[in-house]
Design a protein around this motif. Structure first.
Motif, short mmCIF file in Angstrom:
data_model
loop_
_atom_site.label_atom_id
_atom_site.label_comp_id
_atom_site.label_asym_id
_atom_site.label_seq_id
_atom_site.Cartn_x
_atom_site.Cartn_y
_atom_site.Cartn_z
N CYS A 156 0.81 -1.15 0.41
CA CYS A 156 0.00 0.57 -0.06
C CYS A 156 1.21 1.74 0.67
O CYS A 156 2.27 1.41 0.00
CB CYS A 156 -0.73 -0.15 1.09
N HIS A 157 0.62 2.45 -0.40
CA HIS A 157 1.10 3.10 -0.07
C HIS A 157 1.55 4.16 1.04
O HIS A 157 2.88 4.12 0.69
CB HIS A 157 0.57 4.85 -0.62
N ALA A 158 1.29 3.73 1.90
CA ALA A 158 2.61 4.13 3.44
C ALA A 158 2.94 3.17 3.83
O ALA A 158 4.27 3.93 4.44
CB ALA A 158 1.20 3.83 4.76
N CYS A 159 2.96 1.65 3.26
CA CYS A 159 3.92 0.25 3.77
C CYS A 159 4.94 0.75 2.28
O CYS A 159 6.68 0.36 2.47
CB CYS A 159 3.73 -0.56 3.33
N ARG A 160 4.88 1.69 1.35
CA ARG A 160 5.84 1.63 0.22
C ARG A 160 6.84 2.85 1.07
O ARG A 160 8.47 3.12 0.50
CB ARG A 160 5.41 2.92 -1.19
N ILE A 161 6.89 3.22 1.81
CA ILE A 161 7.41 4.77 2.99
C ILE A 161 7.91 4.11 3.49
O ILE A 161 9.10 4.00 3.61
CB ILE A 161 6.15 5.65 3.13
#
Ligand SMILES: [Zn+2]
Length: 311
Positions: free
Chosen positions: A116-121
């Motif tokens: 997900c977008h958050a885990c990519r960061i």
């Protein structure tokens, strides 16, 4: 990609309490304000060795993550593949573990594509993230703090518990040195970081304990932004460009499912200074060291996030 370093962002600044703040040891999970341990988290100051309060990097990372999750959910909805609950059953870590257990044996690229977008960061159970916040120490050791009295709120009725007064130690001064880094990033990720810093500076993101009691407000001073491209002997792009992973290595775009699209190269309104000797050392880096210029560069990166949202 995890074995390569394509780009690196380092941001330095100062956080100053704007009113009382309290960051307790052990985080905020399960915090019961009736317990007597309402002390600020302490360690030894790295320069003087004296006992001091500090803002642990893990607390800063947690605050940044939950704020960025809120932004992602607000713009893109509750779908866990868009933004998971890292502690929940449908977290990316659990999902990827499940896929691997069922024999899929995902490659690094396939795993990244699943995130997900958050885990990519910020990473997840299986892979560390690309974002690091260092422990933020006050410039000089700060060990004696004012004590404020609070009233415990009954979490069911919302009314105050009888005789449930407690003491809490708060910081009302100190200049805490902020050091955050983002490596192997897409420009929309920098954009989310920029939105979070702005919300922190404008009091919409509060740190530590007691947010509903008005604690946790800080002022933000940005001092130095350094964006480096390791392993090169020339500056990729111009001194106004921000380059995301896809702009640096097009071949990663498809296997990693990079989301930058047209915005993996974003132009900033202020040229960066080429860091001295950075090209000779094979690590060209652009530096911005004036506060308004840093905010302007951060603001430019937000266009990549808004581009992703509107696609
Ligand atoms: Zn996730």
């Amino acid at each position: 990609m995890h074995k390569m370093r394509l780009n690196e962002l380092h941001l330095k600044g100062t956080l100053t309490p704007d009113g009382p703040i309290l960051v307790k040891s052990g985080g905020e999970i399960g915090a019961d304000p009736t317990l007597p341990n309402m002390n600020f988290v302490r360690t030894l100051h790295p320069q003087s060795g004296e006992p001091t309060i500090y803002l642990p990097g893990s607390s800063l990372k947690g605050a940044f993550r939950s704020h960025i999750e809120r932004i992602i959910r607000t713009m893109l909805g509750e779908d866990p593949t868009v933004c998971c609950d890292p502690l929940g059953r449908s977290s990316c870590g659990k999902r990827i573990e499940g896929m691997n257990r069922s024999g899929m044996n995902l490659s690094t690229a396939e795993e990244y594509k699943e995130l997900c977008h958050a885990c990519r960061i910020f990473g997840h159970l299986v892979h560390a993230g690309h974002f690091v916040a260092a422990d933020a120490y006050p410039r000089e050791a700060l060990n004696i703090l004012p004590v404020r009295q609070g009233v415990a709120i009954d979490r069911f009725s919302g009314s105050s518990k009888t005789n449930a007064l407690f003491d809490m130690e708060v910081a009302v001064e100190g200049q805490f040195e902020l050091n955050i880094s983002l490596v192997n990033f897409e420009i929309w990720q920098m954009g989310l970081l920029a939105l979070t810093l702005r919300d922190l500076a404008e009091g919409r993101l509060l740190l530590g304990f007691g947010k509903s009691r008005g604690l946790g407000k800080v002022t933000v001073l940005l001092e130095n932004l350094n964006i480096a491209y390791p392993g090169r002997f020339d500056l990729p792009g111009s001194d106004r460009d921000l380059l995301g992973m896809a702009a640096l290595m097009e071949s990663l775009r498809q296997p990693y499912g990079l989301k930058d699209g047209q915005t993996s190269k974003v132009s900033t309104p202020v040229a960066g200074k080429l860091a001295e000797e950075s090209i000779q050392w094979g690590r060209p880096a652009l530096v911005w060291d004036e506060e308004q210029a840093i905010w302007d560069v951060l603001k430019a990166s937000v266009s990549a996030w808004s581009g992703l949202v509107s696609n």
